[in-house]
Scaffold this motif. Structure first.
Motif, PDB file in Angstrom:
ATOM      1  N   PHE A  42       0.852  -1.193   0.000  1.00  0.00           N
ATOM      2  CA  PHE A  42       0.000   0.000   0.000  1.00  0.00           C
ATOM      3  C   PHE A  42       0.885   1.240   0.000  1.00  0.00           C
ATOM      4  O   PHE A  42       2.101   1.168   0.226  1.00  0.00           O
ATOM      5  CB  PHE A  42      -0.953   0.006   1.206  1.00  0.00           C
ATOM      6  CG  PHE A  42      -0.270   0.078   2.542  1.00  0.00           C
ATOM      7  CD1 PHE A  42      -0.007   1.297   3.159  1.00  0.00           C
ATOM      8  CD2 PHE A  42       0.105  -1.075   3.208  1.00  0.00           C
ATOM      9  CE1 PHE A  42       0.618   1.363   4.401  1.00  0.00           C
ATOM     10  CE2 PHE A  42       0.738  -1.032   4.447  1.00  0.00           C
ATOM     11  CZ  PHE A  42       0.987   0.191   5.050  1.00  0.00           C
ATOM     12  N   GLY A  81      -4.575   7.310   0.289  1.00  0.00           N
ATOM     13  CA  GLY A  81      -3.936   6.001   0.260  1.00  0.00           C
ATOM     14  C   GLY A  81      -4.181   5.323  -1.071  1.00  0.00           C
ATOM     15  O   GLY A  81      -5.044   5.745  -1.849  1.00  0.00           O
ATOM     16  N   SER A 140      -4.216   1.236  -2.833  1.00  0.00           N
ATOM     17  CA  SER A 140      -4.088  -0.211  -2.723  1.00  0.00           C
ATOM     18  C   SER A 140      -4.317  -0.801  -4.101  1.00  0.00           C
ATOM     19  O   SER A 140      -5.239  -0.382  -4.816  1.00  0.00           O
ATOM     20  CB  SER A 140      -5.122  -0.760  -1.733  1.00  0.00           C
ATOM     21  OG  SER A 140      -5.075  -2.173  -1.679  1.00  0.00           O
ATOM     22  N   ASP A 183     -10.037   4.239   6.573  1.00  0.00           N
ATOM     23  CA  ASP A 183      -9.043   3.504   5.791  1.00  0.00           C
ATOM     24  C   ASP A 183      -7.655   4.109   5.982  1.00  0.00           C
ATOM     25  O   ASP A 183      -6.662   3.393   6.169  1.00  0.00           O
ATOM     26  CB  ASP A 183      -9.407   3.528   4.303  1.00  0.00           C
ATOM     27  CG  ASP A 183     -10.660   2.732   3.990  1.00  0.00           C
ATOM     28  OD1 ASP A 183     -10.965   1.786   4.744  1.00  0.00           O
ATOM     29  OD2 ASP A 183     -11.330   3.056   2.989  1.00  0.00           O
ATOM     30  N   LEU A 214      -4.110   2.483   7.575  1.00  0.00           N
ATOM     31  CA  LEU A 214      -2.856   2.423   6.820  1.00  0.00           C
ATOM     32  C   LEU A 214      -1.734   3.171   7.535  1.00  0.00           C
ATOM     33  O   LEU A 214      -0.586   2.722   7.533  1.00  0.00           O
ATOM     34  CB  LEU A 214      -3.063   2.991   5.414  1.00  0.00           C
ATOM     35  CG  LEU A 214      -3.984   2.196   4.484  1.00  0.00           C
ATOM     36  CD1 LEU A 214      -4.032   2.841   3.112  1.00  0.00           C
ATOM     37  CD2 LEU A 214      -3.529   0.742   4.372  1.00  0.00           C
ATOM     38  N   ARG A 259      -0.456   0.913  10.291  1.00  0.00           N
ATOM     39  CA  ARG A 259       0.352  -0.186   9.763  1.00  0.00           C
ATOM     40  C   ARG A 259       1.722   0.310   9.304  1.00  0.00           C
ATOM     41  O   ARG A 259       2.738  -0.341   9.547  1.00  0.00           O
ATOM     42  CB  ARG A 259      -0.377  -0.867   8.599  1.00  0.00           C
ATOM     43  CG  ARG A 259      -1.628  -1.606   9.017  1.00  0.00           C
ATOM     44  CD  ARG A 259      -2.450  -2.062   7.821  1.00  0.00           C
ATOM     45  NE  ARG A 259      -3.799  -2.411   8.221  1.00  0.00           N
ATOM     46  CZ  ARG A 259      -4.794  -2.609   7.376  1.00  0.00           C
ATOM     47  NH1 ARG A 259      -4.575  -2.508   6.067  1.00  0.00           N
ATOM     48  NH2 ARG A 259      -5.994  -2.912   7.808  1.00  0.00           N
ATOM     49  N   TYR A 260       1.725   1.469   8.647  1.00  0.00           N
ATOM     50  CA  TYR A 260       3.015   1.958   8.145  1.00  0.00           C
ATOM     51  C   TYR A 260       3.932   2.353   9.296  1.00  0.00           C
ATOM     52  O   TYR A 260       5.146   2.097   9.251  1.00  0.00           O
ATOM     53  CB  TYR A 260       2.819   3.138   7.194  1.00  0.00           C
ATOM     54  CG  TYR A 260       4.010   3.335   6.298  1.00  0.00           C
ATOM     55  CD1 TYR A 260       4.159   2.573   5.141  1.00  0.00           C
ATOM     56  CD2 TYR A 260       5.029   4.231   6.617  1.00  0.00           C
ATOM     57  CE1 TYR A 260       5.263   2.705   4.326  1.00  0.00           C
ATOM     58  CE2 TYR A 260       6.143   4.375   5.812  1.00  0.00           C
ATOM     59  CZ  TYR A 260       6.256   3.612   4.665  1.00  0.00           C
ATOM     60  OH  TYR A 260       7.377   3.733   3.868  1.00  0.00           O
TER      61      TYR A 260
END
Length: 271
Positions: free
Chosen positions: A211, A223, A225, A239, A243, A246-247
């Protein structure tokens, strides 16, 4: 040949820009063709939207017509669109204006970091195999996108790449050596960090797939994907929040830029 109706329309629009600039300069096709050292037929084909011009031709035309870079800029936009998948074009437009871009990739080296030999190695495995003209357009668009790495004012880049991507040796050992050298060179840029996610990673927050995240000049975040034959630009706050989380975790889990460079050098030494 131009591949579809949208491409044909874009090429015709570009041709009209060239023709209008020529008329403004008070030159006939014959006079301009003589000055740029191309045939009248070649120039006419460009103005009529039947031929995609080379960068050299566009550069010379822009200079001779004193177009202040307008024709070259229009050609760059045309070339960028021509070589990009439809689902990626919106993201490419956002990317071109971003002030920050974060990329996690587990399939292949991100397009912004691909040397030409590696890009062609990936293209060789594309199915169905694209016609040569379309393949060349895709590579040209990919390499052109890389201009944002070094232009000013700088965009700030962070790349996290799974180690397995390099271990795969797409294109063979020689291409992989060129790839590693290119990654090491890009990692020296003052505005780019490259981190490698180790092959053995008991904690890995990117298992959901690759991503990207970017920040616009208006400080809005988007973002992206991508999967088989599709890509989605994401703007929903929920969303984007997921992200970002997670990053942030991936940046902790991956090797830092210095250790990543050391790993790449060791990998190159084994080839």
């Amino acid at each position: 040949m131009v591949s579809d109706d949208a491409d044909r329309a874009a090429l015709r629009n570009f041709g009209q820009i060239v023709k209008a600039s020529r008329n403004r300069a008070g030159l006939t096709q014959e006079q301009l063709a003589a000055q740029i050292n191309y045939s009248v037929e070649a120039l006419a084909s460009v103005e009529q939207g039947r031929r995609h011009p080379s960068r050299r031709m566009v550069t010379v035309v822009d200079e001779v017509l004193d177009a202040f870079g307008v024709i070259l800029i229009a050609w760059k936009q045309l070339n960028r669109r021509r070589g990009l998948a439809k689902w990626f074009q919106h993201w490419a437009e956002l990317e071109d204006q971003a002030i920050a871009l974060n990329t996690y990739e587990s399939r292949s080296v991100p397009g912004l970091l691909q040397p030409e030999s590696y890009a062609w190695a990936l293209m060789a495995d594309a199915l169905p195999p694209p016609p040569s003209e379309k393949a060349e357009a895709r590579i040209a668009a990919r390499l052109q996108r890389q201009e944002i790495l070094t232009r000013t004012p700088h965009t700030v880049f962070s790349f996290i790449i799974d180690e397995v991507v390099v271990h795969r040796q797409s294109g063979g050992p020689e291409v992989t050596r060129e790839l590693i050298d290119h990654l090491l060179e890009c990692g020296q840029l003052p505005n780019a960090d490259i981190q490698i996610m180790p092959l053995v990673s008991p904690r890995h927050s990117g298992l959901g797939g690759p991503f990207r995240l970017l920040e616009t000049q208006e400080h809005e975040w988007y973002g992206y994907s991508e999967g088989q034959q599709l890509g989605r630009v994401l703007s929903d706050p929920n969303d984007l929040s997921a992200l970002h989380l997670r990053y942030a975790k991936l940046r902790i889990q991956a090797l830092n830029p210095v250790d990543s460079a050391g790993l790449l050098k060791r990998m190159r030494g084994t080839l």
